[in-house]
Enzyme design. Structure first.
Site, mmCIF file in Angstrom:
data_model
loop_
_atom_site.group_PDB
_atom_site.id
_atom_site.type_symbol
_atom_site.label_atom_id
_atom_site.label_comp_id
_atom_site.label_asym_id
_atom_site.label_seq_id
_atom_site.Cartn_x
_atom_site.Cartn_y
_atom_site.Cartn_z
ATOM 1 C CE LYS A 1 -3.712 -0.513 2.484
ATOM 2 N NZ LYS A 1 -4.314 -0.736 3.817
ATOM 3 N NE ARG B 1 -5.296 3.460 3.997
ATOM 4 C CZ ARG B 1 -5.308 3.729 2.701
ATOM 5 N NH1 ARG B 1 -4.689 4.806 2.224
ATOM 6 N NH2 ARG B 1 -5.898 2.902 1.862
ATOM 7 N N GLY C 1 -8.518 -7.279 4.273
ATOM 8 C CA GLY C 1 -9.294 -7.316 5.506
ATOM 9 C C GLY C 1 -8.613 -8.037 6.656
ATOM 10 C CG MET D 1 -2.924 -7.371 8.988
ATOM 11 S SD MET D 1 -1.194 -7.133 9.020
ATOM 12 C CE MET D 1 -0.957 -6.390 7.445
ATOM 13 N NE ARG E 1 -5.422 -4.581 -3.708
ATOM 14 C CZ ARG E 1 -6.037 -4.760 -2.557
ATOM 15 N NH1 ARG E 1 -5.363 -4.839 -1.456
ATOM 16 N NH2 ARG E 1 -7.333 -4.856 -2.522
ATOM 17 C CG HIS F 1 -14.045 -10.549 4.269
ATOM 18 N ND1 HIS F 1 -14.468 -11.826 4.545
ATOM 19 C CD2 HIS F 1 -12.781 -10.457 4.739
ATOM 20 C CE1 HIS F 1 -13.514 -12.468 5.183
ATOM 21 N NE2 HIS F 1 -12.471 -11.663 5.319
ATOM 22 C CB SER G 1 12.164 -42.641 -12.933
ATOM 23 O OG SER G 1 10.975 -41.937 -12.663
ATOM 24 C CB CYS H 1 7.527 -41.280 -11.954
ATOM 25 S SG CYS H 1 8.367 -42.430 -10.845
ATOM 26 C CE1 TYR I 1 10.057 -39.100 -16.841
ATOM 27 C CE2 TYR I 1 12.153 -39.282 -18.012
ATOM 28 C CZ TYR I 1 11.195 -39.819 -17.173
ATOM 29 O OH TYR I 1 11.358 -41.071 -16.655
HETATM 30 P P1 ADP Z 1 -7.648 -2.237 3.690
HETATM 31 O O1 ADP Z 1 -6.236 -2.627 3.594
HETATM 32 O O2 ADP Z 1 -8.454 -3.140 4.547
HETATM 33 O O3 ADP Z 1 -8.249 -1.954 2.355
HETATM 34 P P2 ADP Z 1 -7.325 0.585 4.033
HETATM 35 O O4 ADP Z 1 -6.128 1.050 4.759
HETATM 36 O O5 ADP Z 1 -7.238 0.663 2.564
HETATM 37 O O6 ADP Z 1 -7.683 -0.867 4.516
HETATM 38 O O7 ADP Z 1 -8.542 1.422 4.569
HETATM 39 C C1 ADP Z 1 -9.866 1.046 4.355
HETATM 40 C C2 ADP Z 1 -10.648 2.198 3.794
HETATM 41 O O8 ADP Z 1 -10.564 3.346 4.597
HETATM 42 C C3 ADP Z 1 -10.137 2.615 2.445
HETATM 43 O O9 ADP Z 1 -10.803 1.930 1.454
HETATM 44 C C4 ADP Z 1 -10.451 4.068 2.373
HETATM 45 O O10 ADP Z 1 -11.655 4.264 1.689
HETATM 46 C C5 ADP Z 1 -10.600 4.493 3.810
HETATM 47 N N1 ADP Z 1 -9.491 5.372 4.130
HETATM 48 C C6 ADP Z 1 -8.249 5.028 4.482
HETATM 49 N N2 ADP Z 1 -7.479 6.128 4.633
HETATM 50 C C7 ADP Z 1 -8.255 7.185 4.366
HETATM 51 C C8 ADP Z 1 -8.048 8.600 4.338
HETATM 52 N N3 ADP Z 1 -6.859 9.137 4.623
HETATM 53 N N4 ADP Z 1 -9.078 9.382 3.996
HETATM 54 C C9 ADP Z 1 -10.267 8.834 3.712
HETATM 55 N N5 ADP Z 1 -10.542 7.533 3.719
HETATM 56 C C10 ADP Z 1 -9.546 6.702 4.044
HETATM 57 MG MG MG Z 2 -7.763 -0.707 1.116
#
Ligand code: ADP
Ligand code: MG
Ligand code: MG
Length: 920
Positions: A29, A98, A107, A109, A361, A477, A804, A872, A892
């Site tokens: 990220k 984050r 989802g 962490m 990503r 999720h 083999s 094998c 092979y």
């Molecule tokens: P995950 O890895 O579970 O996707 P994120 O870190 O991407 O978690 O955060 C989940 C959500 O929170 C993101 O989809 C985003 O919409 C919202 N979010 C995260 N950071 C910000 C921010 N700085 N401003 C507004 N929304 C945020």
């Molecule tokens: Mg996210």
């Protein structure tokens, strides 16, 4: 020592300092936020705390020296660039905290939004949102927001902070917050969160604080920097949360990478109807089709979309709501695709008409989409065929070879959800993760039905055939995790009314209860009551030769054909199949097998032939034994003729009989009963008694290590000779019919060259005798499956034309455990403890068993340069093992017919393999 300690490590990077290649250090990220920042895209400013800081924290239990100061310095810079201070009572800067590891763990962490809010700054935030040129108010929007709307927004943000912070940082049970929220909604008679007004939310904040105090014994922290530090620490800790550990094991992600932490200035999607938040893919992650795929939710913070709590609208509808942001978004998505040369997924927020990018990503995708997209990108000139080959894998191909529903008769879907992860799944309905695990353990196929899933459902998802949810889009999720596991999933089937406590759902006026069977189609999203029959996949039909890729309009088959063709051109390893019958051999050949690497002869001693085996075992004289063998000879010969015909022109490795002979006799108890019963009746039991005595005599404590393989051939005169004769005569017969049989006789379980020499001397005499002037050539070689054979391979190669590797036995004997006993008894514990990353029977243990293979290959080749080398064991069809066999220089691999395409693909990938792939 002291001198070195003075240089402080850099633990914090501004987004402007990073780039996408720094995933190890900044996590996926963080690296991609940096990449987007440097591309000039609208990313809120922020910084990333490195995975190294996390690793040190996890190792020592405290934040590394210097981290606090570095965070302070970056925070100050962030405050300066935003013109606001964290948690300032009048005009607060808020941030999100984050998690973000090297590999995406959807989802798994924690993330905390709105950090910096407290009893005072919530008022400042409301005032700023209401107007006065604050952060939230872009030109012209103040009237619409109004002060009531601004109040509402501020208190909504605050209650979210307490909720998320309480749950993820302080382990307050999340349901308590949810119940409190539901109570307020119920009391007010409203359904949707957005209908709550400022007073409701202010009241809710009070309730939340009480819940917080009840569970933590302290007040919700008011100090912004303390909030930030605790949240960072919680993200670090979340790396070792149970569900994260489980997910890593599933996905084979190393346990010591740690997570980075991103601190990002908040932007607000919950400021009113002209704000919102969404997620999108640049192509369809299920089919690979080009177009726009995403979900949008107005007046919401990001969590709401991903959690599938409220029903989203298709991204296309954003054009109607906010054309300018929509166009900008499309433009950014096209840029990202060109830049990453791949499908991207993104998360974005619109704050009062201004678009912000919050994440991108290289997106996860289904197996079908992986092939289709790789093909498209080649067409678009963005990647070459080698890269396309690199971007797909054998596990995906295997998935595409699963059957699909057969819908050509009266089958009516009862409802339709979103096809979130393809496949055809049939099973008994269950409503909880625990029940799914329970029934699956009993061998039942289950479909896990939920309103939406959350990370606590992971065990049940693993146990289920498929997952069905009534809420959430392609990015929920359930959808994301199911795709990652290659499991069928239908999400967002909102016609379903799911009643989890009542263990039932209703749909179209029908009630489906726990125990009823449903069928779900993860490609179309269709849901059927009862069991729907399944049919083979198109990809299998293509391999079978019944679909011509040049003449059908099927993007997937064309892409598979193209990439497979390239794999075949690139690979150095040949691929053979393990096949014991003509039918198996024929199928293997259609799947592209270039020979048979293992033809077992055991089955040729079963069925009606058992009686001959009994005679062989009970023979008291040479004559009796020879007559039994003579009766077996023509039967075996006919079996070989059938296989050689199917494999005309290709090599066929035939293994002489391997298992202990008593395996062909009835079990001891059964015989004992037979004898007793017959005696009781006064019948003649001489034959039965002799058998019983033989079985007793031949009983072994450790049959795996007993009289089997070459040992059997050396103990029972004439047995191997009969087999060698049958093989050679069959080959000669085929030659007379104008075919080319290329038999390779393989002696099992050799541990010493003398064993092989003895068998070989006799075999050569027979072969010379039978072959005559037919032109048939027969090779003699051995399996390398006993560690001693691997370690004396140089000697054994003197007597063998080929090796083999029997990696199943080599694994058993290398580790000293018997597969049947250990897999149920303690493998789970070994996997849990990380002693194995994966069962060594599934994927070759490179360091130990692999080392034996390497030694044998090297020393065998040194003794006999033209020694043919193959494998094998079941590992021959395992992607990672195929790469190893390529590295070691085998000629092979041989695997089950169905895995042949997988091995072909992986053998090609092994050649083009490069490091640093984005596409995990
Ligand atoms: P995950 O890895 O579970 O996707 P994120 O870190 O991407 O978690 O955060 C989940 C959500 O929170 C993101 O989809 C985003 O919409 C919202 N979010 C995260 N950071 C910000 C921010 N700085 N401003 C507004 N929304 C945020
Ligand atoms: Mg996210
Ligand atoms: Mg073996």
């Amino acid at each position: 020592m002291a001198v070195q300690g003075t240089v402080e490590r850099k633990y914090v990077y501004d987004f402007a300092e990073g780039n996408r290649d720094l995933k190890d250090l900044l996590g996926g990220k963080g690296a991609n936020l940096a990449e987007m920042t440097n591309l000039g895209l609208p990313v809120p400013p922020g910084f990333t705390i490195t995975t190294e800081a996390c690793q040190e924290y996890l190792a020592t239990g405290r934040e590394p020296d210097g981290l606090a100061e570095q965070v302070a310095a970056h925070l100050t810079a962030l405050e300066r660039s935003m013109g606001r201070c964290l948690g300032d009572p009048d005009d607060p800067l808020l941030v999100s905290v984050r998690s973000g590891a090297k590999f995406s763990m959807p989802g798994m962490m924690e993330t905390v939004l709105n950090v910096g809010l407290n009893d005072r700054s919530v008022v400042g935030l409301a005032r700023q949102a209401a107007g006065a040129g604050g952060q939230a108010a872009s030109a012209g929007s103040t009237d619409r927001a109004g002060s009531a709307g601004a109040d509402r927004f501020a208190w909504d943000s605050y209650r979210r902070l307490i909720q998320m912070f309480g749950k993820t940082v302080c382990e307050v049970p999340g349901e308590e917050f949810e119940h409190a929220l539901d109570d307020v909604k119920q009391a007010r008679g409203i359904r949707d969160d957005v209908e709550l007004d400022a007073d409701d939310l202010r009241g809710l904040v009070d309730t939340y604080k009480k819940i917080f105090r009840k569970h933590t014994g302290r007040d919700f922290p008011q100090e912004p920097r303390e909030q930030l530090d605790l949240a960072v620490r919680a993200v670090f800790d979340s790396w070792n949360a149970e569900r994260a550990v489980l997910y890593r094991r599933q996905e084979r992600i190393p346990a010591d990478l740690g997570t980075a932490v991103n601190v990002v200035a908040m932007v607000f999607g919950n400021l009113g109807p002209d704000s919102g938040t969404g997620v999108a893919f640049t192509r369809d992650p299920a089919s690979g089709a080009q177009g726009l795929y995403g979900d949008y939710l107005a007046n919401a913070q990001g969590e709401d979309v991903v959690a599938g709590i409220r029903n989203t609208i298709p991204l296309q509808d954003l054009e109607r709501l906010d054309k300018r942001s929509y166009d900008e978004l499309l433009d950014i998505m096209a840029r990202l695709e060109r830049h990453y040369r791949d499908l991207c997924d993104i998360e974005f927020t619109i704050e009062r008409g201004k678009l912000w990018m919050l994440q991108t990503r290289v997106g996860k995708r289904t197996a079908a989409a992986a092939f289709v997209i790789a093909g498209q990108l080649v067409d678009e000139g963005l990647i070459d065929l080698d890269e396309a080959l690199h971007r797909v894998n054998g596990a995906q191909l295997a998935q595409l070879m699963f059957p699909r529903f057969q819908l050509d008769h009266e089958v009516q879907a009862v409802a339709r959800g979103i096809g979130a992860s393809p496949g055809a799944a049939v099973g008994t309905v269950v409503f909880t993760s625990a029940r799914a695990v329970e029934l699956a353990a009993e061998g039942q196929r289950v479909i896990l039905v939920r309103r939406e899933t959350n990370p606590d459902d992971l065990q049940g998802m693993i146990a289920a055939q498929g997952i069905l949810t009534s809420r959430g889009g392609k990015t929920s999720h359930a959808a994301v995790v199911a795709r990652g596991m290659g499991k069928t999933c239908v999400s967002g089937a909102d016609a379903l009314d799911v009643d989890v406590p009542g263990r039932r759902f209703t749909v179209a006026g029908r009630t489906v209860s726990e125990g009823d069977v449903v069928s779900i189609d993860g490609t179309t999203g269709n849901i059927y009551l009862g069991e729907v029959p399944v049919m083979p996949s198109e990809v299998v039909q293509y391999f079978e030769g019944s679909l011509d890729p040049e003449h059908i309009d099927n993007a997937l088959v064309r892409a598979v054909h193209r990439i497979m063709t390239h794999a075949d051109q690139r690979r150095r390893l040949a691929v053979r199949a393990n096949a014991d019958t003509g039918a198996d051999a024929a199928r293997a050949r259609r799947f592209g097998a270039q020979g048979i690497g293992l033809c077992r002869t055991e089955h040729m001693f079963l069925g009606e032939r058992r009686e001959l085996v009994e005679r062989l075992i009970l023979a008291r004289t040479d004559d009796e034994r020879e007559r039994a063998l003579a009766a077996l000879l023509p039967l075996q010969r006919a079996d070989f003729v059938e296989i050689f015909r199917e494999m005309d022109g290709l090599p066929v490795t035939v293994r002489l009989i391997d298992p202990p002979l008593h395996e062909f006799l009835p079990p001891l108890e059964q015989l004992a009963v037979n004898v007793a019963v017959a005696q009781e009746r006064g019948e003649d039991v001489a034959q039965e008694e002799a058998l019983l005595a033989a079985v007793r005599r031949m009983h072994e404590e450790n049959p795996m290590l007993g009289l089997r393989g070459v040992r059997l051939g050396l103990v029972i005169p004439g047995l191997f000779a009969m087999q060698v004769r049958a093989i050679t005569e069959a080959a000669v017969q085929c030659a007379r019919d104008g075919l080319t049989a290329r038999p390779e006789i393989m002696v099992p379980l050799v541990g010493a060259v003398q064993e092989l020499e003895t068998v070989r001397a006799e075999a050569e005499r027979i072969i010379a005798d039978v072959v005559g002037d037919s032109g048939v050539e027969v090779l003699i070689g051995t399996m390398i499956e006993v560690p001693r054979a691997a370690l004396t391979a140089g000697q054994i190669a003197e007597a063998a034309q080929f090796f083999s590797f029997g990696t199943n036995d080599l694994t058993q004997m290398g580790w000293g455990f018997s597969r049947d006993d250990v897999e149920g008894a303690f493998f789970w514990r070994y996997l849990e403890l990380g002693i194995f990353g994966i069962s060594p029977f599934e994927s070759l243990d490179r360091d130990g068993v692999g080392r034996l293979v390497r030694i044998a290959a090297e020393e065998g080749r040194a003794a006999r340069p033209d020694l043919k080398l193959g494998v094998c064991g079941e590992h021959g069809g395992d992607p990672d093992s195929v790469h190893f066999f390529h590295e070691v220089g085998l000629d092979y691999v041989s695997c089950s017919p169905f895995r042949v395409p997988v091995a072909r693909l992986e053998a090609g990938r092994a050649v083009v393999e490069t490091t640093g792939s984005d596409s995990r």
